[in-house]
Design an enzyme around this catalytic site. Structure first.
Site, short mmCIF file in Angstrom:
data_model
loop_
_atom_site.label_atom_id
_atom_site.label_comp_id
_atom_site.label_asym_id
_atom_site.label_seq_id
_atom_site.Cartn_x
_atom_site.Cartn_y
_atom_site.Cartn_z
N ASN A 408 -5.77 -6.47 -4.87
CA ASN A 408 -4.94 -5.05 -4.70
C ASN A 408 -3.78 -4.86 -5.31
OD1 ASN A 408 -5.02 -2.51 -2.69
ND2 ASN A 408 -2.90 -3.75 -2.64
N GLU A 409 -3.74 -4.19 -6.44
CA GLU A 409 -2.42 -3.70 -6.98
C GLU A 409 -1.95 -5.05 -7.74
OE1 GLU A 409 0.18 -1.64 -4.49
OE2 GLU A 409 -1.18 0.17 -4.39
N ASN A 462 -5.54 3.31 -5.43
CA ASN A 462 -4.73 3.60 -4.34
C ASN A 462 -3.97 4.89 -4.92
OD1 ASN A 462 -5.59 1.43 -2.82
ND2 ASN A 462 -3.66 0.35 -3.68
N TYR A 468 4.50 9.20 -3.89
CA TYR A 468 5.24 8.42 -4.86
C TYR A 468 5.10 9.03 -5.98
CZ TYR A 468 5.18 4.46 -1.68
OH TYR A 468 5.25 3.67 -0.59
N TRP A 549 -4.13 5.26 4.39
CA TRP A 549 -3.13 4.05 4.77
C TRP A 549 -1.88 4.70 5.55
CZ3 TRP A 549 -3.62 -0.81 3.21
CH2 TRP A 549 -2.19 -1.67 3.67
N LYS A 570 3.58 4.75 7.63
CA LYS A 570 2.42 5.56 7.29
C LYS A 570 1.39 5.41 8.11
CE LYS A 570 3.26 5.30 1.97
NZ LYS A 570 4.18 4.18 2.07
#
Length: 678
Positions: A408-409, A462, A468, A549, A570
């Site tokens: 992930n990321e 994502n 963002y 999320w 969140k």
């Protein structure tokens, strides 16, 4: 729950119905009366604790100055004469994040990684006639060779934060120390309503000095405990190395595990018998099902399309940290189920064994993953492979799991970089361990062309449009662009969301804000975000599904934003699980079959504007709205069919009673709030 209860009853009947059962394997909880101390800081004295336990249940949830270091546990183990000629193991379900285990001063095992189980054998270091001293050193200091390599996106709680078991077996037994897996694996192939091919693989250890002749027996029981099928095989177990045996059979007209509609579970009892005596026994659930992804059409369960309405879940609670009870895990899944979700991404790491089992019995569809997340050191290859192997072997038997998450990321600067190479290796490892499930990797950018992408079966992305980057409505263009350019790709929206602080309320959400360092994230920001984005997602079957999320607020010790330090806001439910935010009821109205009638913005009790829009969620028909008994009729339809916006409603000075009512199937449903106009 019906299936779990009936299965337990059935197994007891099966076990006690035979006179040839020998109580060889014993598994006992080993959680009480530990002593604990930190090795640094202001308090290094010993304290009595009971497992699960973490030393970070307060500091990691409130400040960036949390204790990151070593904690030591000790416990006495009296001699037990019944253990003579037995093998003795300790199985730790989780220790944050590296551990060393000592018995009577001798190190008998170690482990790297906070989330997988591990087993240590005590047999050869036990004293027969004196009290044994057990010592476990744990350490949650971030390090470059253990994933996750930092505490940036979530904190790695220190300690023995999951249960510990003491396991006693005969010298001949199913393997205990094969990555702490159960020693029995059940593969299902060619599954349909007509039949299913089942392969049982047993890993067996023989610690006798000579080979042994035995019977490997598999019994398949239905949910009522009735034996459906039995297979016996004669096996010879050599005294050198772990032995692997296979049994195969076909089950005709199986009762399929069908998610939330019908989470039917068989149980498989696998035994080793010598001279009619049961030497060892392992019990596994079996949910017979078939997952298939058809590009551009979605995920199919038993050949029926299953649109994924997913949430992500971190495992910590306010003031408990990650040291959760089964009741807390169950409460989380019950809240998720109440909202109408059918899928859960257990982010970003292996979670409680109880949780996977509970998901099996509820019928939730699970994405399980390892914590190769956020940052790269170049030193984590071995540990990432170890944690993926643990994840798969320990959870192979859960029918709810459809996909293994690889990263992930984490990012590369060139096509042949570290992340690319390691992710490809993890994909290959996953396919070797489990050829029948999918893999997924996740990118935080919205571009398929990124170097790190396309190394797994599914590409997760994502996207936080409106938070963002960009505008909330940009999600629409992103999805249509992917569909146009990559129609044959398997793509999933792996995260989307916005923060909302229930203690901050406003009639006019800010148009601009700093999502990283801002201190003002009123709940309305989160609510309006989800109203818009689910309205877009509901129209786009191109995506395999989406995962919001996050389900619950959670601790991020290095953050300070949104008005609450060390908190990611969140979640749709507060960290303490006491308040379900407005966005929770938005999804419940859209996803659940349960009647929902809900006035949004209900915590905005103090008003300054005499004219206001009133948002109501109703999945049971058009609501009848009154303010102080006066009916309001002007409304517009929002982003989905459950979304009603009553425009420019008038409030009077002082208290105003706002009420909605719907009569549905002969029953009256109401909701009301009191708002004060100043």
């Amino acid at each position: 729950m019906k299936y779990i209860f009936l299965w337990i009853t059935g197994i007891l009947t099966l076990s006690t119905g035979s006179n040839t059962i020998a109580q060889s394997r014993q598994t006992m909880a080993f959680n009480d009366d530990w002593q604990f101390r930190k090795t640094a800081g202001n308090d290094t004295s010993w304290h009595l604790v009971h497992l699960p336990h973490t030393w970070n249940n307060i500091d990691m949830q409130t400040t960036k100055d949390f204790y990151q270091g070593e904690g030591v546990y000790r416990k006495q183990l009296p001699p037990n004469p019944t253990w003579k000629h037995k093998r003795i193991f300790l199985r730790f379900e989780g220790a944050g994040s590296v551990a060393q285990v000592f018995l009577n001063g001798q190190m008998i095992g170690s482990h790297k990684g906070a989330y997988g189980a591990f087993a240590c054998e005590l047999t050869h270091s036990l004293k027969d006639s004196a009290v044994n001293e057990l010592l476990v050193k744990t350490n949650n200091t971030a390090r470059p060779d253990v994933i996750p390599i930092n505490h940036n996106l979530f904190g790695v709680y220190g300690g023995l934060y999951r249960p510990v078991s003491l396991i006693v077996t005969a010298p001949l037994s199913f393997a205990v120390n094969d990555y702490a897996a159960p020693g029995v694996f059940i593969r299902q192939q060619n599954v349909s309503a007509a039949s299913a091919d089942i392969t049982v693989t047993a890993k067996v250890d023989n610690k006798y000095p000579h080979s042994r002749q035995a019977i490997l027996q598999t019994a398949l029981c239905d949910a009522d405990g009735n034996i459906v099928k039995t297979v016996d095989s004669s096996i010879q177990i050599l005294p050198q190395g772990m032995q692997v045996f296979h049994q195969q059979f076909q089950l005709n007209t199986p009762h399929l595990w069908n998610g939330l509609k019908d989470p039917y579970l068989y149980k498989v009892i696998v035994r080793i018998l010598e001279h009619g005596q049961v030497i060892d026994e392992v019990l596994r659930p079996l949910g017979i099902r078939h997952f298939e992804i058809i590009p551009g059409k979605g995920l199919f369960l038993n050949r029926q399309q299953l649109p994924l309405k997913g949430v992500c879940r971190h495992q910590d609670w306010w003031e408990s940290g990650s040291a959760l009870t089964n009741e807390q895990h169950a409460a989380d899944l019950n809240i998720i189920r109440e909202m109408g979700a059918n899928a859960v991404r257990l982010a970003h790491y292996q979670q409680s064994e109880y949780l996977y089992s509970k998901a099996d019995s509820i019928g939730l569809v699970i994405w399980a993953e390892i914590p190769f997340v956020n940052a790269v050191s170049g030193q984590e290859t071995d540990n990432a492979k170890q944690q993926l192997t643990e994840l798969i072997r320990q959870n192979y038997h859960h029918p709810s799991i459809y996909v293994w998450g690889l990263h992930n990321e984490v990012y590369d600067r060139n096509p042949g970089g570290f992340v690319n190479t390691l992710t490809a290796a993890l994909h290959n490892l996953a396919k070797s361990e489990d050829p029948d499930r999918y893999t997924v990797s996740v990118n935080g950018y919205g571009k398929m062309e990124r170097f790190e992408n396309r190394n797994a079966d599914i590409q997760g992305m994502n996207r936080y449009y409106g938070w963002y980057e960009g505008k909330t409505t940009d999600l629409e263009q992103w999805i249509t662009g992917l569909k146009s350019n990559f129609p044959e790709y398997n793509v999933i929206l792996s995260e989307y969301g916005a923060e909302g602080n229930i203690f901050q309320q406003t009639e006019t959400p800010p148009a601009t804000f700093n999502p990283v360092n801002g201190q003002y994230f009123p709940e309305q920001l989160e609510t309006r975000f989800h109203e818009t984005q689910w309205g877009i997602l509901a129209k786009h079957p191109y995506l395999l599904g989406s995962y919001l999320w996050n389900m619950f607020d959670f601790a991020v010790p290095l953050w300070n934003r949104g008005g609450i330090p060390a908190r990611n806001l969140k979640g749709l439910v507060t960290f303490d699980r006491k308040v379900k935010k407005d966005a929770f009821y938005w999804y419940k109205a859209n996803w659940s079959d349960t009647p929902v009638l809900y006035i949004s913005d209900r915590r905005l009790t103090q008003r300054t504007a005499p004219q206001t829009d009133i948002t109501v969620y109703s999945n049971i028909g058009q609501p009848h709205l009154t303010i102080n008994g006066r009916r309001i009729t002007d409304f517009k339809q929002g982003t989905t069919a459950v979304h009603y916006i009553f425009t420019q409603a008038s409030l009077r000075k002082g208290q105003n009673k706002v009420q909605v009512k719907v009569i549905h199937n002969g029953k009256e449903y109401t909701d009301n709030v009191i708002w004060t106009l100043q």
